[in-house]
Enzyme design. Structure first.
Site, PDB file in Angstrom:
ATOM      1  CB  SER A  20      25.979  89.084  71.858  1.00  0.00           C
ATOM      2  OG  SER A  20      27.030  89.253  72.790  1.00  0.00           O
ATOM      3  CE  LYS A  44      30.753  93.306  74.274  1.00  0.00           C
ATOM      4  NZ  LYS A  44      30.513  93.800  72.898  1.00  0.00           N
ATOM      5  CB  SER A  69      34.951 100.701  67.384  1.00  0.00           C
ATOM      6  OG  SER A  69      36.168  99.991  67.591  1.00  0.00           O
ATOM      7  CG  LEU A  72      35.331  91.663  72.815  1.00  0.00           C
ATOM      8  CD1 LEU A  72      36.555  90.811  72.467  1.00  0.00           C
ATOM      9  CD2 LEU A  72      34.268  90.767  73.437  1.00  0.00           C
ATOM     10  CB  CYS A 127      34.830  90.716  67.943  1.00  0.00           C
ATOM     11  SG  CYS A 127      35.092  92.442  68.434  1.00  0.00           S
ATOM     12  CB  SER A 191      28.573  94.862  63.226  1.00  0.00           C
ATOM     13  OG  SER A 191      29.831  94.534  63.738  1.00  0.00           O
ATOM     14  N   GLY A 218      22.034  97.909  61.897  1.00  0.00           N
ATOM     15  CA  GLY A 218      20.794  98.620  61.580  1.00  0.00           C
ATOM     16  C   GLY A 218      20.328  98.426  60.148  1.00  0.00           C
TER      17      GLY A 218
HETATM   18  O1  RRO Z   1      32.628  94.723  71.422  1.00  0.00           O
HETATM   19  C1  RRO Z   1      32.603  95.002  70.203  1.00  0.00           C
HETATM   20  O2  RRO Z   1      33.254  95.949  69.732  1.00  0.00           O
HETATM   21  C2  RRO Z   1      31.835  94.207  69.244  1.00  0.00           C
HETATM   22  C3  RRO Z   1      31.839  92.815  69.215  1.00  0.00           C
HETATM   23 BR1  RRO Z   1      32.715  91.773  70.477  1.00  0.00          BR
HETATM   24  C4  RRO Z   1      31.146  92.145  68.177  1.00  0.00           C
HETATM   25  O3  RRO Z   1      31.130  90.914  68.074  1.00  0.00           O
HETATM   26  N1  RRO Z   1      30.502  92.901  67.255  1.00  0.00           N
HETATM   27  C5  RRO Z   1      30.483  94.233  67.301  1.00  0.00           C
HETATM   28  O4  RRO Z   1      29.867  94.877  66.434  1.00  0.00           O
HETATM   29  N2  RRO Z   1      31.159  94.883  68.299  1.00  0.00           N
END
Ligand code: RRO
Length: 308
Positions: A20, A44, A69, A72, A127, A191, A218
């Site tokens: 996602s 997403k 970053s 969302l 997130c 992440s 990664g």
């Molecule tokens: O959109 C993001 O900044 C983001 C989300 Br929602 C997530 O769950 N993990 C990520 O690494 N970035």
């Protein structure tokens, strides 16, 4: 070679799919995933309202991995609910990723998206990039409350996407919580939150939001991802389906996730860097790896990691 897999009773034609966030925000991106060799279409993470996300630059790839970053960016849940029937016609499972900016958002989105009947729903508890909002997955009580609330309104298989944990005490705590919440599958890991990448040449950070802090992905996070897959596989004695996410850049990386207990693997950084053609390459590489080692399928090697 049989690279298909089954998670919570749903069959996937390939064990590889997008993570996602990677190339899955717009209708065009989601349809491209449907037409690719990916074994599923993962959306997403969605919020109540559409969002532009954080200011750019907000993704940076470097030799060992990536930092993001994004904040969302997404079309809002109503747009994804409308898209889901069309995506389902592309012949592979659709996984809807549900997020929210506060606890009360999650059940609202979950209920509406459940009505659109994706094949599975993944609840994102992890997130790391919304300024001022800590990752829910690091608060066991909030996680339990939230999982129980969304479980009540979700009728399709429900999974949770967790942040990485770094101590067995936290694997046990969250494993016990998850065991009480009717969770059908896990996605490990999101992440590695709030890392910082520095460019010594320019003496600057490499992404703009949050002073340069962002989620790492990664190759550099693969051992953390494998540890979380293994820890939860053991906690649930091999009975909880796990999607392994983190550091899968080639077929051997995927094989390592399967050995640790993953039933499927998701691709973030490599997909962003390479585009949807990455799925053809990964299939060929994993097939060659399994063939060489005498395995005939994904299910044959799942969880078979040997200890010394
Ligand atoms: O959109 C993001 O900044 C983001 C989300 Br929602 C997530 O769950 N993990 C990520 O690494 N970035």
């Amino acid at each position: 070679m049989d690279l298909s897999t089954t998670i919570a009773g749903i069959r996937f034609p390939s064990c590889f799919m997008n993570a996602s966030g990677a190339l899955c925000v717009t209708k065009e991106e989601l349809i491209a995933l449907g037409r690719s060799r990916a074994g599923a279409i993962v959306t997403k993470s969605m919020t109540v309202e559409a969002r532009q996300g954080n200011p750019a630059p907000r993704y940076y790839g470097f030799p060992g991995g990536s930092i993001n970053s994004m904040g969302l960016p997404n079309l809002g849940y109503k747009a994804y609910a409308e898209l889901i029937p069309e995506l389902k016609r592309l012949g592979k499972p659709v996984i809807a990723s549900v997020a929210g900016l506060c606890e009360d958002d999650f059940p609202v989105i979950a209920q509406a998206i459940n009505e659109a009947q994706p094949d599975l729903i993944e609840v994102n508890l992890s997130c790391p990039n919304i300024p001022g909002k800590p990752q829910i997955g690091y608060d066991a009580e909030a996680s339990e409350r939230l999982m129980k609330r969304v479980r009540k309104v979700i009728t399709v298989p429900m999974g949770v996407k967790l942040p990485p944990y770094f101590d067995p005490a936290h694997h046990k705590l969250m494993g016990d919580v998850i065991g009480r919440c009717g969770v059908d599958f896990l996605n490990l890991i999101n992440s590695v939150g709030n890392g910082l990448v520095v460019d010594p040449e320019t003496e600057t950070v490499v992404i703009k939001p949050k002073g340069g802090f962002g989620g790492l992905g990664g190759t550099i996070i693969k051992p953390v991802a494998l540890a979380n897959v293994r820890a939860f596989w053991k906690h649930f004695e091999g009975r909880m389906p796990i999607i392994g996410t983190g550091g899968v850049m080639n077929g051997v990386d995927a094989f390592e996730h399967l050995l640790c207990g993953a039933s499927a693997v998701q691709i973030g950084t490599a997909l962003v860097e390479e585009g949807v053609g990455v799925f053809d390459r990964l299939e060929q590489e994993l097939a060659a790896c399994l063939e060489k080692r005498g395995y005939r399928s994904v299910s044959e090697c799942r969880g078979k990691l040997r200890e010394l």
